[in-house]
Design an enzyme around this catalytic site. Sequence first.
Site, PDB file in Angstrom:
ATOM      1  CB  SER A   1      -0.315  -8.229  -1.344  1.00 15.63           C
ATOM      2  OG  SER A   1      -1.173  -9.001  -0.518  1.00 15.63           O
TER       3      SER A   1
ATOM      4  CE  LYS B   1      -4.166  -1.854   0.127  1.00 12.27           C
ATOM      5  NZ  LYS B   1      -5.134  -1.637  -0.981  1.00 12.27           N
TER       6      LYS B   1
ATOM      7  CD  GLU C   1     -10.251   3.705   0.581  1.00 10.89           C
ATOM      8  OE1 GLU C   1      -9.477   2.827   0.127  1.00 10.89           O
ATOM      9  OE2 GLU C   1     -10.115   4.915   0.328  1.00 10.89           O
TER      10      GLU C   1
END
Length: 394
Positions: free
Chosen positions: A378, A89, A111
Site C-alpha cells: 500500500s 491514498k 484527517e
Amino acid sequence: MSKQPDQKGYFGQFGGKFVPETLIAALNELETAYNHSKRDPKFKKQLQFYLKEFAGRPTPLYYAEQLSKHLGLKVYLKREDLLHSGAHKINNTLGQVLLALQMNKRRIIAETGAGQHGVATAVAAARFGLECEVYMGEEDMHRQALNVFRMKLLGAKVNCVTSGSKTLKDATNEAIRDWVSNVRTTHYILGSVVGPHPYPVMVRDFQAVIGKEARSQILQKEKRLPDYLMACVGGGSNAIGLFHEFFNDKKVKIFGIEAAGHGLSSGQHAASLSKGTVGILHGNKSYLLQDNDGQIKIAHSVSAGLDYPGVGPEHSYYKKIKRAEYVAITDQEALQGLKNLSRIEGIIPALESAHAIAYLYKAAKKIKKKSIVVVCLSGRGDKDMEMVSKLKVL
C-alpha cells in the site's frame, strides 16, 4: 449477497449515516454529485487522465522472485508504493478533489494518521489551487514529522490535535467539527472507507482501481486468478480496493491483516475485527474497540496508519458473511516483515504494508506450495524510517 450498499448506505447491518442534522444536507449533496459523476464520461475521463499522467497509474503487479523462492509460493506485489506521494491514498484524493470542484467548494479539509492521506490531500489541493487544512494527532505528528513537513511544503495548514489519544480517532473528531462549522464552503476528504454514507462506498470505488488492475495483470501473467489476496487493514481502503473486484470469485481466499500491537491479549492493539464489537463511530456502524459502556478504547500500533479503533463497514460485512478472514500481526512481527522485504527484494515497505508481509510469512507455512498470492504493497517506507531507526531493527 451484494457488494453494493442499500439506499441508506448499509452493507448488511453495517454502515449508515449517523451524523448531526447540520451535515445531512452536505452528505446528500455529496451523494448526488458522486452518483452523477460516476456515470459522467467527462468526469471519468478527467480522473483517468490525472491518475495516469499525474499519479502514475497503472502500478506494476511485480513478481517478487526472491521472496517467492524463499517462501515456496508465487508472490506478486501490487506496487501502490510507486505512486506519486508514496501510497494508494492519492487514488481517492484526486477523485474527491474533482468532486469538490464540481460542488464549487474551494476549501478542503482532511484527517490523517500516518500522514500519507494528508500528503495526498495536500498534493491534490495544490494541483487544483484549493485551500487545504489537515488535522493530525500530536502523537502521530511526532512519529511522522517528515510527512508533516511535506504537507506544509505543499501549502497545507496542519492542525495539531492534543485531545484524547492524540492519534487518528481524535484527528477525525476535529475534522468533523470543522466540517460542521464550514459545511457550505468546505469539502471533507475522508481518507478511508469509514464515516457516514456515501464515504465508504465512494472511497472504495476510487480505490477499486487497485483490484481492477491487479485482476487484469494477474490474468495476463498467470492466465488465472490468484489463490490468495492479502492487504493490511486500518480503516481499510487499500484492502477493499484490492478485494472488491474479486468479491464474486469464491475460490480466491481473502485475508485482511490488522494491527495486533503489543498482542491481542495486551489490550494495546488496533484489531477491531479480531477483538472488537459492533457499535457506532464517526458516522457509521461497524466493529469497534469499545468497553462495556460503549466508550471507545485507545488503539495502539507501531504503524500510525493502522492506529484506529474502528474499521470500514464493508470489511465488517465481509467478516460477517465470511467472505474474508481477518488476522492480526504484532508490532514486532511487522518490523521483521519490513526488514525481510527490504533485504530479500530491495523494497522498503511502509509499516502498514509490512503487516501484510509478516502475515505472508506465517501463511506460507500452512498454504499449498506454489500458490499464487497477491499482496497489496500500500505504501513505501520512507515516512517510517526515522521512527524505525530508533527501534533497534538492525
